[in-house]
Enzyme design. Structure first.
Site, PDB file in Angstrom:
ATOM      1  N   LYS A 182       3.079  42.522   8.122  1.00 27.21           N
ATOM      2  CA  LYS A 182       2.623  41.995   6.828  1.00 27.21           C
ATOM      3  C   LYS A 182       1.794  40.750   7.103  1.00 27.21           C
ATOM      4  O   LYS A 182       2.323  39.710   7.487  1.00 27.21           O
ATOM      5  CB  LYS A 182       3.798  41.624   5.912  1.00 27.21           C
ATOM      6  CG  LYS A 182       3.305  41.377   4.482  1.00 27.21           C
ATOM      7  CD  LYS A 182       4.245  40.555   3.644  1.00 27.21           C
ATOM      8  CE  LYS A 182       4.060  39.071   3.820  1.00 27.21           C
ATOM      9  NZ  LYS A 182       2.734  38.546   3.451  1.00 27.21           N
ATOM     10  N   GLY A 235       5.114  31.065  10.652  1.00 29.04           N
ATOM     11  CA  GLY A 235       4.836  30.439   9.359  1.00 29.04           C
ATOM     12  C   GLY A 235       5.631  29.152   9.240  1.00 29.04           C
ATOM     13  O   GLY A 235       5.990  28.531  10.246  1.00 29.04           O
ATOM     14  N   SER A 236       5.909  28.760   8.020  1.00 31.39           N
ATOM     15  CA  SER A 236       6.533  27.452   7.813  1.00 31.39           C
ATOM     16  C   SER A 236       8.031  27.493   8.113  1.00 31.39           C
ATOM     17  O   SER A 236       8.658  28.559   8.098  1.00 31.39           O
ATOM     18  CB  SER A 236       6.310  27.017   6.370  1.00 31.39           C
ATOM     19  OG  SER A 236       6.951  27.931   5.501  1.00 31.39           O
ATOM     20  N   THR A 237       8.584  26.330   8.343  1.00 34.30           N
ATOM     21  CA  THR A 237      10.021  26.232   8.643  1.00 34.30           C
ATOM     22  C   THR A 237      10.850  26.685   7.450  1.00 34.30           C
ATOM     23  O   THR A 237      11.875  27.346   7.604  1.00 34.30           O
ATOM     24  CB  THR A 237      10.355  24.783   9.053  1.00 34.30           C
ATOM     25  OG1 THR A 237       9.657  24.523  10.279  1.00 34.30           O
ATOM     26  CG2 THR A 237      11.835  24.576   9.284  1.00 34.30           C
ATOM     27  N   THR A 239      10.113  28.952   5.145  1.00 33.54           N
ATOM     28  CA  THR A 239      10.127  30.419   5.089  1.00 33.54           C
ATOM     29  C   THR A 239      10.954  30.991   6.237  1.00 33.54           C
ATOM     30  O   THR A 239      11.687  31.973   6.061  1.00 33.54           O
ATOM     31  CB  THR A 239       8.689  30.977   5.136  1.00 33.54           C
ATOM     32  OG1 THR A 239       7.942  30.360   4.102  1.00 33.54           O
ATOM     33  CG2 THR A 239       8.665  32.472   4.921  1.00 33.54           C
ATOM     34  N   GLY A 240      10.840  30.378   7.408  1.00 31.48           N
ATOM     35  CA  GLY A 240      11.622  30.846   8.556  1.00 31.48           C
ATOM     36  C   GLY A 240      13.111  30.846   8.252  1.00 31.48           C
ATOM     37  O   GLY A 240      13.848  31.748   8.660  1.00 31.48           O
ATOM     38  N   GLU A 258       8.295  31.320  14.837  1.00 32.47           N
ATOM     39  CA  GLU A 258       7.338  30.284  15.259  1.00 32.47           C
ATOM     40  C   GLU A 258       7.016  29.464  14.019  1.00 32.47           C
ATOM     41  O   GLU A 258       6.341  29.966  13.111  1.00 32.47           O
ATOM     42  CB  GLU A 258       6.066  30.918  15.813  1.00 32.47           C
ATOM     43  CG  GLU A 258       6.260  31.678  17.106  1.00 32.47           C
ATOM     44  CD  GLU A 258       6.615  30.782  18.277  1.00 32.47           C
ATOM     45  OE1 GLU A 258       6.441  29.550  18.173  1.00 32.47           O
ATOM     46  OE2 GLU A 258       7.085  31.316  19.284  1.00 32.47           O
ATOM     47  N   CYS A 293      -0.714  24.935  13.697  1.00 33.55           N
ATOM     48  CA  CYS A 293       0.697  24.561  13.863  1.00 33.55           C
ATOM     49  C   CYS A 293       0.848  23.413  14.845  1.00 33.55           C
ATOM     50  O   CYS A 293       1.678  22.535  14.658  1.00 33.55           O
ATOM     51  CB  CYS A 293       1.523  25.762  14.295  1.00 33.55           C
ATOM     52  SG  CYS A 293       0.905  26.540  15.797  1.00 33.55           S
ATOM     53  N   GLU A 392       4.913  17.709   7.617  1.00 34.83           N
ATOM     54  CA  GLU A 392       3.787  18.506   8.097  1.00 34.83           C
ATOM     55  C   GLU A 392       2.769  18.582   6.957  1.00 34.83           C
ATOM     56  O   GLU A 392       3.089  19.053   5.862  1.00 34.83           O
ATOM     57  CB  GLU A 392       4.232  19.923   8.497  1.00 34.83           C
ATOM     58  CG  GLU A 392       3.089  20.706   9.123  1.00 34.83           C
ATOM     59  CD  GLU A 392       3.435  22.160   9.447  1.00 34.83           C
ATOM     60  OE1 GLU A 392       4.077  22.826   8.624  1.00 34.83           O
ATOM     61  OE2 GLU A 392       3.031  22.635  10.523  1.00 34.83           O
TER      62      GLU A 392
HETATM   63  P1  NAD Z   1       4.311  30.559   5.011  1.00 34.23           P
HETATM   64  O1  NAD Z   1       5.654  30.351   5.615  1.00 34.23           O
HETATM   65  O2  NAD Z   1       4.068  30.138   3.625  1.00 34.23           O
HETATM   66  O3  NAD Z   1       3.900  32.113   5.062  1.00 34.23           O
HETATM   67  C1  NAD Z   1       3.860  32.829   6.286  1.00 34.23           C
HETATM   68  C2  NAD Z   1       4.067  34.309   5.998  1.00 34.23           C
HETATM   69  O4  NAD Z   1       5.389  34.498   5.496  1.00 34.23           O
HETATM   70  C3  NAD Z   1       3.118  34.881   4.941  1.00 34.23           C
HETATM   71  O5  NAD Z   1       2.733  36.178   5.345  1.00 34.23           O
HETATM   72  C4  NAD Z   1       4.006  34.935   3.694  1.00 34.23           C
HETATM   73  O6  NAD Z   1       3.618  35.918   2.766  1.00 34.23           O
HETATM   74  C5  NAD Z   1       5.353  35.281   4.301  1.00 34.23           C
HETATM   75  N1  NAD Z   1       6.521  34.926   3.484  1.00 34.23           N
HETATM   76  C6  NAD Z   1       6.636  33.912   2.592  1.00 34.23           C
HETATM   77  N2  NAD Z   1       7.876  33.918   2.059  1.00 34.23           N
HETATM   78  C7  NAD Z   1       8.558  34.943   2.622  1.00 34.23           C
HETATM   79  C8  NAD Z   1       9.888  35.455   2.484  1.00 34.23           C
HETATM   80  N3  NAD Z   1      10.777  34.911   1.662  1.00 34.23           N
HETATM   81  N4  NAD Z   1      10.245  36.525   3.228  1.00 34.23           N
HETATM   82  C9  NAD Z   1       9.380  37.093   4.084  1.00 34.23           C
HETATM   83  N5  NAD Z   1       8.100  36.660   4.260  1.00 34.23           N
HETATM   84  C10 NAD Z   1       7.701  35.589   3.544  1.00 34.23           C
HETATM   85  O7  NAD Z   1       3.294  29.874   6.041  1.00 34.23           O
HETATM   86  P2  NAD Z   1       1.714  29.752   5.919  1.00 34.23           P
HETATM   87  O8  NAD Z   1       1.415  28.737   4.863  1.00 34.23           O
HETATM   88  O9  NAD Z   1       1.100  31.104   5.841  1.00 34.23           O
HETATM   89  O10 NAD Z   1       1.319  29.159   7.362  1.00 34.23           O
HETATM   90  C11 NAD Z   1       1.387  27.803   7.656  1.00 34.23           C
HETATM   91  C12 NAD Z   1       2.648  27.471   8.418  1.00 34.23           C
HETATM   92  O11 NAD Z   1       2.718  28.284   9.576  1.00 34.23           O
HETATM   93  C13 NAD Z   1       2.692  26.044   8.909  1.00 34.23           C
HETATM   94  O12 NAD Z   1       3.979  25.510   8.702  1.00 34.23           O
HETATM   95  C14 NAD Z   1       2.408  26.186  10.413  1.00 34.23           C
HETATM   96  O13 NAD Z   1       2.913  25.137  11.203  1.00 34.23           O
HETATM   97  C15 NAD Z   1       3.059  27.487  10.712  1.00 34.23           C
HETATM   98  N6  NAD Z   1       2.495  28.089  11.927  1.00 34.23           N
HETATM   99  C16 NAD Z   1       3.247  28.056  13.074  1.00 34.23           C
HETATM  100  C17 NAD Z   1       2.731  28.583  14.265  1.00 34.23           C
HETATM  101  C18 NAD Z   1       3.537  28.545  15.552  1.00 34.23           C
HETATM  102  O14 NAD Z   1       3.132  29.180  16.529  1.00 34.23           O
HETATM  103  N7  NAD Z   1       4.646  27.815  15.592  1.00 34.23           N
HETATM  104  C19 NAD Z   1       1.445  29.162  14.270  1.00 34.23           C
HETATM  105  C20 NAD Z   1       0.704  29.167  13.073  1.00 34.23           C
HETATM  106  C21 NAD Z   1       1.254  28.633  11.906  1.00 34.23           C
END
Ligand code: NAD
Length: 491
Positions: A182, A235-237, A239-240, A258, A293, A392
């Site tokens: 996704k 993605g973000s912490t 969401t993780g 990540e 990130c 962040e």
């Molecule tokens: P985000 O967490 O908002 O979204 C990331 C993905 O998760 C999207 O596809 C989103 O649709 C999905 N998502 C959101 N809520 C969800 C849920 N409840 N269940 C399942 N999937 C869900 O992050 P973003 O705004 O797209 O990206 C920016 C963030 O990503 C920043 O915090 C950045 O530091 C981090 N990031 C980390 C790395 C790394 O390697 N550590 C690399 C790139 C980005």
């Protein structure tokens, strides 16, 4: 290199299941970051669609023989996929530049070739790791056999759509898994093209599927699906944390996470070349407009260098101008969305209220382009509790703190939440290595900032910046489990 006309780009506005595009109903409006125009309506995969995608991947895992194929054959198909990706650069780079924050020149010079090279890098592991023979008694044979996990669910962010797809999908496929990806709902289309190219390369239908949709609907359903063996997420912490909860409630199933960062750059007074370090620092916070990130977003600098370094950073920042991502020569990225631009403004406002001093920037560019562009910004801060240091921001905003000695520098570098990356700049090797030992970060760069383009070193977080590793051998191994086998030879 000329730019391109956005009106001439075909948008693959679809899921990708069973080896073909599957169009769904209208769902989410998708906006071009550079000019703020809506250019597509994204279908949103509901539970039934997620189910179909997982069934497609399951079918390919068990019946299309992807997992049982000779590993060298998997590697050969993936290399062909990489070649086709490179050959498709005109379209892929344009599609990436149109719908994301990546300027066309950078998409052509880096995003597309780096994605192709990543596919090749992981393909090389396919036949290099079969397991181990254990040291058992001579009348027994003990083995650990490496096997793929099954269907891997991958969830990607918006900041580097093509390369993030590659980081997630390529190691999983090389290890013999099948994938349902996704992409971010803000940058959903280049993943569909990559999946199409996989089919052209001969990778069987169902091995790499793409489902479109938001996190709450589609992402959550993917995490909770009982036939998904693992989730790999960037993605973000925040969401993780949700994802780990969903995987625990419906599994437990393994996760690679990540997550976010707030990475320090520690600059000591003995650096030999202040111009070179200034260029590194400026690039580390303005690349992709800080939406990275590992953005080097906290500058910690020995007091004697504070003023001269700020002067040089300003000189770098002043050269950056907004530009449409599809115009040749654009170097500075837009902010992904109005929401994200508002968030940057809110953190900067709170930072100033909490006592930060605005040295440079601090507002949006005024442009008629239609998208949001935020000025490279320097905030001088004396207190580590300031929001500019703690949060962040994911924009081109650099907090600057001065220190007087090594101990103070390394104490300031520590962040209570994040530990993704750190930079150390010094001519003293002993000091550099002391810092490497001391810093709580998954990656430490010395006298440079940023990953090499060769994929060899794993990346990932300490603290709440993540669990597990992408890139390197570690990313391949994270897509396998090992079966222990013990055989009596005396029967
Ligand atoms: P985000 O967490 O908002 O979204 C990331 C993905 O998760 C999207 O596809 C989103 O649709 C999905 N998502 C959101 N809520 C969800 C849920 N409840 N269940 C399942 N999937 C869900 O992050 P973003 O705004 O797209 O990206 C920016 C963030 O990503 C920043 O915090 C950045 O530091 C981090 N990031 C980390 C790395 C790394 O390697 N550590 C690399 C790139 C980005």
């Amino acid at each position: 290199m000329p730019g391109f006309d956005p009106a001439r780009i075909t948008i693959p506005c679809a899921h990708f299941l069973h080896g073909r595009q599957v169009r769904g109903g209208a769902g989410l409006a998708v906006t071009r970051p550079a000019d703020g125009q809506v250019y597509a309506e994204l279908p949103v995969a509901d539970d039934a669609c997620v189910d179909e995608a997982v069934a497609s991947a399951r079918q390919a895992f068990f019946h299309a023989d992807w997992a049982r194929r000779a590993p060298r054959e998997r590697a050969r198909l993936m290399r062909r996929w990489a070649d086709l990706t490179e050959a498709d650069i005109d379209y892929l780079a344009a599609l990436e530049a149109l719908g994301s924050t990546r300027p066309i020149d950078q998409a052509r010079a880096w995003d597309v070739p780096y994605t192709a090279e990543g596919i090749r890098f992981f393909a090389e592991f396919a036949d290099k790791h079969g397991g181990e023979v254990a040291a058992t008694a001579h009348n027994r044979l003990g083995m650990q056999i490496a096997e793929p996990l099954g269907v891997v669910g991958a969830i990607a962010p918006w900041n580097f759509p093509l390369s993030m797809t590659c980081w997630k999908v390529a190691p999983a496929l090389a290890a013999g898994n099948t994938v349902v990806l996704k992409p971010s709902e803000m940058t959903p289309f280049t993943a569909v093209r990559l999946a199409e190219l996989a089919i052209e390369a001969g990778i069987p239908p169902g091995v790499f599927n793409v489902i479109q949709g938001d996190g709450a609907t589609t992402g959550d359903a993917l995490c909770r699906h009982p036939d998904v063996a693992k989730i790999t997420f960037t993605g973000s912490t925040v969401t993780g944390r949700h994802i780990m909860g969903a995987c625990a409630e419906t599994g437990p199933k393994p996760v690679t996470l990540e997550l976010g960062g707030k990475s320090p750059q520690v600059v000591f007074g003995d650096i030999p070349d202040i111009e070179r370090t200034a260029a590194t620092l400026a690039g580390a916070i303005t690349g992709n407009a800080g939406q990275v990130c590992v953005a080097g977003s906290r500058l910690l600098i020995e007091r004697s260098l504070l003023e001269p370094m700020i002067k040089r950073l300003n000189a770098h920042f002043e050269m950056l101008e907004p530009g449409l991502t599809w115009a040749s020569g654009s170097r500075f990225s837009p902010i992904i969305s109005e929401t994200q631009a508002n968030r940057i403004e809110s953190v900067v406002a709170r930072a100033l209220e909490a006592g930060a001093e605005l040295i440079e920037g601090g507002s949006r560019f005024e442009t008629s382009l239609g998208g949001c562009f935020y000025r490279p910004t320097i905030l001088r801060v004396d207190n580590s509790d300031n929001p500019a240091v703690k949060e962040e921001i994911f924009g081109p905003v650099l907090s600057v703190q001065a220190f007087d000695d090594e101990e103070e520098a390394l104490a300031l570098a520590e962040h209570e939440v994040y530990g993704l990356a750190a930079g150390v700049h010094t001519a003293d090797i002993g000091r550099a290595l002391r810092a490497v030992r001391r810093l709580s970060a998954g990656t430490v760069w010395v006298n440079r900032y940023g990953r090499s383009n060769d994929y060899i070193l794993p990346t990932g977080g300490y603290k709440r910046s993540g669990i597990g590793r992408d890139l390197g051998r570690a990313a391949f191994e994270a897509n396998l489990h090992h079966k222990s086998v013990l055989i009596d030879l005396d029967t």
